[in-house]
Write a protein that holds these residues in place. Structure first.
Motif, short mmCIF file in Angstrom:
data_model
loop_
_atom_site.label_atom_id
_atom_site.label_comp_id
_atom_site.label_asym_id
_atom_site.label_seq_id
_atom_site.Cartn_x
_atom_site.Cartn_y
_atom_site.Cartn_z
N ASP A 1 0.86 -1.19 0.00
CA ASP A 1 0.00 0.00 0.00
C ASP A 1 0.89 1.24 0.00
N LYS A 2 0.51 2.25 -0.75
CA LYS A 2 1.33 3.45 -0.88
C LYS A 2 1.70 4.09 0.46
N PRO A 3 0.78 4.14 1.43
CA PRO A 3 1.18 4.74 2.71
C PRO A 3 2.22 3.94 3.50
N ASN A 4 2.48 2.68 3.11
CA ASN A 4 3.42 1.83 3.83
C ASN A 4 4.84 2.10 3.32
N ILE A 5 5.39 3.21 3.75
CA ILE A 5 6.70 3.66 3.29
C ILE A 5 7.79 2.66 3.69
N ALA A 6 7.69 2.07 4.88
CA ALA A 6 8.69 1.10 5.33
C ALA A 6 8.74 -0.10 4.39
N SER A 7 7.58 -0.59 3.96
CA SER A 7 7.56 -1.72 3.04
C SER A 7 8.13 -1.32 1.68
N ALA A 8 7.79 -0.15 1.20
CA ALA A 8 8.32 0.31 -0.08
C ALA A 8 9.85 0.38 -0.03
N LYS A 9 10.40 0.90 1.07
CA LYS A 9 11.85 0.99 1.22
C LYS A 9 12.49 -0.40 1.26
N THR A 10 11.82 -1.34 1.93
CA THR A 10 12.32 -2.71 1.99
C THR A 10 12.39 -3.31 0.60
N ILE A 11 11.33 -3.17 -0.16
CA ILE A 11 11.28 -3.73 -1.52
C ILE A 11 12.35 -3.09 -2.39
N GLN A 12 12.54 -1.79 -2.26
CA GLN A 12 13.56 -1.09 -3.04
C GLN A 12 14.96 -1.55 -2.65
N LYS A 13 15.21 -1.80 -1.37
CA LYS A 13 16.53 -2.25 -0.91
C LYS A 13 16.97 -3.56 -1.55
N VAL A 14 16.01 -4.41 -1.87
CA VAL A 14 16.36 -5.71 -2.46
C VAL A 14 16.27 -5.69 -3.98
N GLY A 15 16.17 -4.49 -4.55
CA GLY A 15 16.19 -4.36 -6.00
C GLY A 15 14.85 -4.13 -6.66
N GLY A 16 13.81 -3.90 -5.89
CA GLY A 16 12.50 -3.66 -6.46
C GLY A 16 12.45 -2.36 -7.25
N TYR B 1 -9.73 -4.09 -3.55
CA TYR B 1 -10.45 -4.42 -2.33
C TYR B 1 -10.74 -3.22 -1.42
N SER B 2 -10.11 -2.08 -1.71
CA SER B 2 -10.30 -0.90 -0.86
C SER B 2 -10.05 0.35 -1.69
N ASP B 3 -10.02 1.48 -1.03
CA ASP B 3 -9.73 2.73 -1.71
C ASP B 3 -8.24 3.05 -1.72
N GLU B 4 -7.42 2.12 -1.21
CA GLU B 4 -5.98 2.33 -1.14
C GLU B 4 -5.35 2.34 -2.54
N ILE B 5 -4.23 3.03 -2.63
CA ILE B 5 -3.38 2.97 -3.82
C ILE B 5 -2.29 1.95 -3.52
N VAL B 6 -2.06 1.04 -4.47
CA VAL B 6 -1.07 -0.02 -4.31
C VAL B 6 0.10 0.26 -5.24
N GLN B 7 1.31 0.15 -4.69
CA GLN B 7 2.52 0.28 -5.49
C GLN B 7 2.98 -1.12 -5.90
N ARG B 8 3.31 -1.26 -7.19
CA ARG B 8 3.73 -2.57 -7.74
C ARG B 8 5.19 -2.50 -8.13
N TYR B 9 6.01 -3.37 -7.51
CA TYR B 9 7.45 -3.41 -7.75
C TYR B 9 7.85 -4.77 -8.35
N TRP B 10 8.71 -4.73 -9.35
CA TRP B 10 9.30 -5.95 -9.92
C TRP B 10 10.73 -6.09 -9.44
N ILE B 11 11.07 -7.32 -9.08
CA ILE B 11 12.45 -7.66 -8.71
C ILE B 11 12.91 -8.74 -9.66
N GLU B 12 13.96 -8.45 -10.43
CA GLU B 12 14.52 -9.43 -11.37
C GLU B 12 15.75 -10.05 -10.77
N PHE B 13 15.95 -11.32 -11.09
CA PHE B 13 17.12 -12.03 -10.54
C PHE B 13 18.27 -11.99 -11.53
#
Length: 170
Positions: free
Chosen positions: A133-148, A158-170
């Motif tokens: 979820d966009k407001p979950n800045i800690a999760s976004a930073k985690t995903i970015q740290k591993v290459g997202g 399912y809600s009015d939330e905005i969802v951020q979608r990250y791809w991680i390639e190996f």
């Protein structure tokens, strides 16, 4: 940290993990709907069946459940979906995860996600979608740290939330 499959030796800790999330009013993402199971054995059966693809509800796919352990304690849950449906592609992605509310801000989420990426490769995945979820800045930073890499933002199904979608390639 190590990732283990849920088992009866971890029963009490897993159910305490569930209780901590219920008390905090949060959802234990990556927990195979643990919040809905007051009975550990029923949840464990669901987890084992979902990995084999047995009795999956519509729009669900086989997935593998892990428990993250640090110093003998359950500190997180993480789940890998083996493939994506159109709904999962839009919002949820391949991996869902959570960290115990009392164990956050210690780097565990990043370590847990890194270990899970190794498991995803073992399943033959070449890239994975992880969302938050966009407001979950800690999760976004985690995903970015591993290459997202952020692909886009979408409105939740399912809600009015905005969802951020990250791809991680190996």
């Amino acid at each position: 940290m190590e990732l283990l499959r849920p088992n009866h030796l971890l029963k009490e800790q897993i159910m305490d993990y569930r209780k901590a999330f219920l008390q905090s009013g949060e959802q234990p993402y990556g927990g195979s709907s643990l919040q809905y199971f007051g009975d550990f054995d029923e949840w464990l059966e669901k987890v084992e069946n979902q990995e084999k693809g047995i009795d999956l509800p519509q729009h669900r796919v086989p997935s593998t459940q892990f428990v993250s352990i640090v110093d003998g304690r359950v500190i997180g849950l993480i789940n890998i979906r083996h493939r994506l449906t159109p709904e999962l592609l839009k919002e949820n992605g391949h991996i869902g995860y959570s960290i115990h509310p009392e164990e956050r801000q210690k780097g565990y989420a990043t370590e847990q996600l890194c270990l899970c990426l190794v498991e995803a490769r073992k399943l033959g995945l070449e890239k994975v979608l992880v969302s938050c979820d966009k407001p979950n800045i800690a999760s976004a930073k985690t995903i970015q740290k591993v290459g997202g890499v952020l692909e886009n933002e979408v409105k939740s199904l399912y809600s009015d939330e905005i969802v951020q979608r990250y791809w991680i390639e190996f």
